[in-house]
Design a protein around this motif. Structure first.
Motif, PDB file in Angstrom:
ATOM      1  N   LYS A 179      78.486  27.089  24.195  1.00  0.00           N
ATOM      2  CA  LYS A 179      77.760  25.995  23.549  1.00  0.00           C
ATOM      3  C   LYS A 179      77.457  26.304  22.084  1.00  0.00           C
ATOM      4  O   LYS A 179      76.688  25.834  21.463  1.00  0.00           O
ATOM      5  CB  LYS A 179      76.345  26.409  24.158  1.00  0.00           C
ATOM      6  N   VAL A 180      78.356  26.964  21.373  1.00  0.00           N
ATOM      7  CA  VAL A 180      78.195  27.417  19.981  1.00  0.00           C
ATOM      8  C   VAL A 180      79.545  26.426  19.209  1.00  0.00           C
ATOM      9  O   VAL A 180      80.551  26.341  19.547  1.00  0.00           O
ATOM     10  CB  VAL A 180      78.943  28.800  19.718  1.00  0.00           C
ATOM     11  N   ASP A 181      78.891  25.630  18.312  1.00  0.00           N
ATOM     12  CA  ASP A 181      79.717  24.931  17.583  1.00  0.00           C
ATOM     13  C   ASP A 181      79.003  24.040  16.504  1.00  0.00           C
ATOM     14  O   ASP A 181      78.113  23.086  16.841  1.00  0.00           O
ATOM     15  CB  ASP A 181      80.541  23.615  18.092  1.00  0.00           C
ATOM     16  N   TYR A 182      78.795  24.362  15.339  1.00  0.00           N
ATOM     17  CA  TYR A 182      77.939  23.853  14.226  1.00  0.00           C
ATOM     18  C   TYR A 182      78.407  22.205  13.999  1.00  0.00           C
ATOM     19  O   TYR A 182      77.440  21.404  13.547  1.00  0.00           O
ATOM     20  CB  TYR A 182      78.427  24.354  13.004  1.00  0.00           C
ATOM     21  N   ARG A 183      79.476  21.860  14.515  1.00  0.00           N
ATOM     22  CA  ARG A 183      79.894  20.263  14.351  1.00  0.00           C
ATOM     23  C   ARG A 183      78.831  19.499  15.212  1.00  0.00           C
ATOM     24  O   ARG A 183      79.148  18.357  15.303  1.00  0.00           O
ATOM     25  CB  ARG A 183      81.402  20.129  14.608  1.00  0.00           C
ATOM     26  N   HIS A 184      78.257  20.071  16.220  1.00  0.00           N
ATOM     27  CA  HIS A 184      77.463  19.334  17.290  1.00  0.00           C
ATOM     28  C   HIS A 184      76.142  19.393  16.737  1.00  0.00           C
ATOM     29  O   HIS A 184      75.224  18.970  17.356  1.00  0.00           O
ATOM     30  CB  HIS A 184      77.632  19.729  18.661  1.00  0.00           C
TER      31      HIS A 184
END
Length: 326
Positions: A141-146
């Motif tokens: 669930k880690v993704d700065y693009r989201h």
């Protein structure tokens, strides 16, 4: 009289016959040890300035805390995958800078790290490594693009359910920067805000000399590699010499790569010098994750940034323009 501040770095304060003197207060804020030093004429005046700094740091904590269910940060997290959340301009701009830092570091720093599953323990309780499947799942669930920002409406939207943002890697640095800015505005000529190793300075010592930091040896804290002057800037040290686990003769740091879920290896200390503590804070964590070669290469591409790395064998590596006085 000499005073010493020791946290990975050591600030050396020289003796002065000046009418102004450094006054220091040590207290717990944001769950961490803060040392606030101001140079002024009296203890009474120093107390007034230090209280202003405390109030400002407490204000920042309320703004960015993910533990306070009433904070705007908690509201963003609670609405992940549901709807955008309108926030104050200050928080919006902080998140925007954090995303920019995520891009600069290729995701080695990631504001959405807060959604990471806690499958690693660095308190001595781990007896075996997590499985590759567990590690992969831990960062799913880690993704700065989201993290979707709407500049016009000042809204923040976490695209996927279960996502969370957190400011563990820049929050103390940001609070230190804000406290420093406030004290400068109030006329304090010089001082130090040290937020558990996230240190920012301004002005000079009472004798007119720059603040000096001793780069301590993380493998032997009684020894120092040398001294560096700090003028109007910040210095932050991240280290794994106290929080780590070992498997198959490999030391895994408590700093985890948000892209892979694996802890950093090969480095025991990273010290970053930058104009602001917020930036130095994020970059110190990022270099730890990126490793020596990639980390130094990235630091060397950034203006007004410098870095010192100590590997797990005690060897020292420096970016360009670092000159340590022994």
């Amino acid at each position: 009289m000499k005073r010493y501040i020791v946290i990975g770095l050591m600030v050396l304060i020289a003796t002065s016959a000046s009418a102004q003197h450094p006054y220091k207060s040590t207290l717990k804020l944001m769950g961490s040890r803060f040392e606030i030093t101001v140079v002024t004429h009296s203890q009474e005046q120093a107390n007034q300035y230090i209280n202003l700094a405390i109030d400002e740091i407490s204000r920042i904590e309320k703004l960015i805390s993910s533990w306070d269910p009433n904070s705007q940060t908690s509201k963003i997290n609670a609405h992940a995958g549901i709807s955008p959340v309108s926030v104050d301009a200050e928080l919006f701009n902080l998140i925007k800078r954090a995303i920019d830092l995520s891009k600069i570091t290729d995701g080695a720093f990631d504001i959405s790290y807060a959604a990471m599953d806690n499958i690693w323990a660095f308190d001595g309780s781990m007896t075996q490594m997590p499985t590759p499947e567990q590690i992969k799942q831990s960062v799913s669930k880690v993704d700065y693009r989201h993290v979707i920002l709407n500049e016009k409406d000042h809204t923040v939207f976490l695209k996927n359910e279960g996502m969370k943002i957190g400011f563990g890697a820049i929050g103390k640095g940001y609070a230190a920067d804000k406290a420093k800015a406030l004290l400068i505005q109030k006329g304090v000529p010089s001082g130090i805000i040290n937020a558990s190793g996230d240190m920012t300075t301004w002005g000079t010592q009472p004798n007119g000399q720059p603040w000096q930091v001793a780069i301590t040896n993380p493998m032997d804290k009684a020894k120092a590699y040398g001294l560096l002057p700090i003028t109007q800037g910040a210095v932050v040290t991240s280290g794994n010499y106290e929080k780590y686990v070992e498997f198959n003769n490999i030391r895994y740091a408590h700093i985890i790569d948000p892209r892979t879920g694996y802890p950093a290896t090969g480095i025991i200390s990273v010290t970053v010098f930058a104009p602001k503590a917020e930036l130095a804070d994020a970059l110190a964590t990022s270099v730890f994750v990126m490793g020596i070669d990639a980390g130094l290469n990235r630091i060397n591409q950034l203006p007004n940034i410098a870095c010192i790395i100590v590997d797990d064998k005690g060897q020292l590596f420096t970016s360009h323009h670092i000159k340590i006085t022994h």
